[in-house]
Design a protein around this motif. Sequence first.
Motif, PDB file in Angstrom:
ATOM      1  N   VAL A  26       0.859  -1.183   0.009  1.00 29.26           N
ATOM      2  CA  VAL A  26      -0.017  -0.121   0.018  1.00 29.26           C
ATOM      3  C   VAL A  26       0.965   1.220  -0.099  1.00 29.26           C
ATOM      4  O   VAL A  26       1.940   1.189   0.828  1.00 29.26           O
ATOM      5  CB  VAL A  26      -1.026   0.002   1.332  1.00 29.26           C
ATOM      6  CG1 VAL A  26      -1.643   1.125   1.179  1.00 29.26           C
ATOM      7  CG2 VAL A  26      -1.918  -1.142   1.319  1.00 29.26           C
ATOM      8  N   ASP A 132      -3.383   1.141  -3.544  1.00 34.33           N
ATOM      9  CA  ASP A 132      -3.529  -0.145  -3.040  1.00 34.33           C
ATOM     10  C   ASP A 132      -2.661  -1.132  -3.460  1.00 34.33           C
ATOM     11  O   ASP A 132      -1.495  -0.808  -4.265  1.00 34.33           O
ATOM     12  CB  ASP A 132      -5.007  -0.774  -3.335  1.00 34.33           C
ATOM     13  CG  ASP A 132      -5.339  -1.054  -4.910  1.00 34.33           C
ATOM     14  OD1 ASP A 132      -4.238  -1.182  -5.651  1.00 34.33           O
ATOM     15  OD2 ASP A 132      -6.625  -1.558  -5.188  1.00 34.33           O
ATOM     16  N   ILE A 138      -6.411   4.755  -5.033  1.00 30.60           N
ATOM     17  CA  ILE A 138      -7.750   4.733  -4.369  1.00 30.60           C
ATOM     18  C   ILE A 138      -8.467   5.938  -4.093  1.00 30.60           C
ATOM     19  O   ILE A 138      -9.640   5.930  -4.377  1.00 30.60           O
ATOM     20  CB  ILE A 138      -7.534   3.862  -3.192  1.00 30.60           C
ATOM     21  CG1 ILE A 138      -7.029   2.487  -3.452  1.00 30.60           C
ATOM     22  CG2 ILE A 138      -8.880   3.729  -2.453  1.00 30.60           C
ATOM     23  CD1 ILE A 138      -7.931   1.599  -4.124  1.00 30.60           C
ATOM     24  N   ASP A 153      -7.903   4.667   6.520  1.00 27.37           N
ATOM     25  CA  ASP A 153      -7.958   4.060   5.220  1.00 27.37           C
ATOM     26  C   ASP A 153      -6.771   3.381   4.760  1.00 27.37           C
ATOM     27  O   ASP A 153      -6.865   2.408   4.094  1.00 27.37           O
ATOM     28  CB  ASP A 153      -7.874   5.418   4.116  1.00 27.37           C
ATOM     29  CG  ASP A 153      -9.243   6.196   4.034  1.00 27.37           C
ATOM     30  OD1 ASP A 153     -10.124   5.798   4.823  1.00 27.37           O
ATOM     31  OD2 ASP A 153      -9.062   7.495   3.817  1.00 27.37           O
ATOM     32  N   LEU A 157      -6.655  -1.166   3.734  1.00 28.40           N
ATOM     33  CA  LEU A 157      -6.206  -1.397   2.671  1.00 28.40           C
ATOM     34  C   LEU A 157      -5.168  -2.507   2.902  1.00 28.40           C
ATOM     35  O   LEU A 157      -4.613  -3.419   2.094  1.00 28.40           O
ATOM     36  CB  LEU A 157      -5.480  -0.197   1.739  1.00 28.40           C
ATOM     37  CG  LEU A 157      -6.355   0.503   0.948  1.00 28.40           C
ATOM     38  CD1 LEU A 157      -5.807   1.747   0.446  1.00 28.40           C
ATOM     39  CD2 LEU A 157      -7.311  -0.104   0.053  1.00 28.40           C
TER      40      LEU A 157
END
Length: 158
Positions: A26, A132, A138, A153, A157
């Motif tokens: 990520v 991601d 994203i 967030d 992910l």
Amino acid sequence: MASIYDFSARTLAGEELPLKRFEGQVLLIVNTASACGFTPQYKGLEALQQKYGARGFSVLGFPCNQFGAQESGSEAQIAQFCSTHYGVSFPMFAKIDVNGAQAHPLYTFLKDEKGGLLGSAIKWNFTKFLVDRSGHVISRHAPTTTPESLAKDIETLL
């Protein structure tokens, strides 16, 4: 479909680094500057790196001098500043343009994937793109969005 893994960028040390090296992680991609009102966000970015790095997360910093000439130093000066003032351990890349005819292809891709509220152009330093593990963009976050506010967030992910 294209992903960020299709690009490469030169590091502050001068080596070309394929972003494919970050495949499966990520990522939080940020255009940075050393003399900006948002520069203290380096602290929050580094905190995210420390908190989530072992779980497959990385911040990628891209210095840019297009906004108020707030990143006028050389790559060596940028590296020294980031290390001395913020203990930055995440990858930092060579200075790039994020807008205009000379925009780095990665940033052209990021802006095409996630336009801003007032069009796709980057408006200021510390605009953030969350990517991601598959290399897909994203979300895009304004400079005023603090790194800390993205923790939830990022965790989703991971």
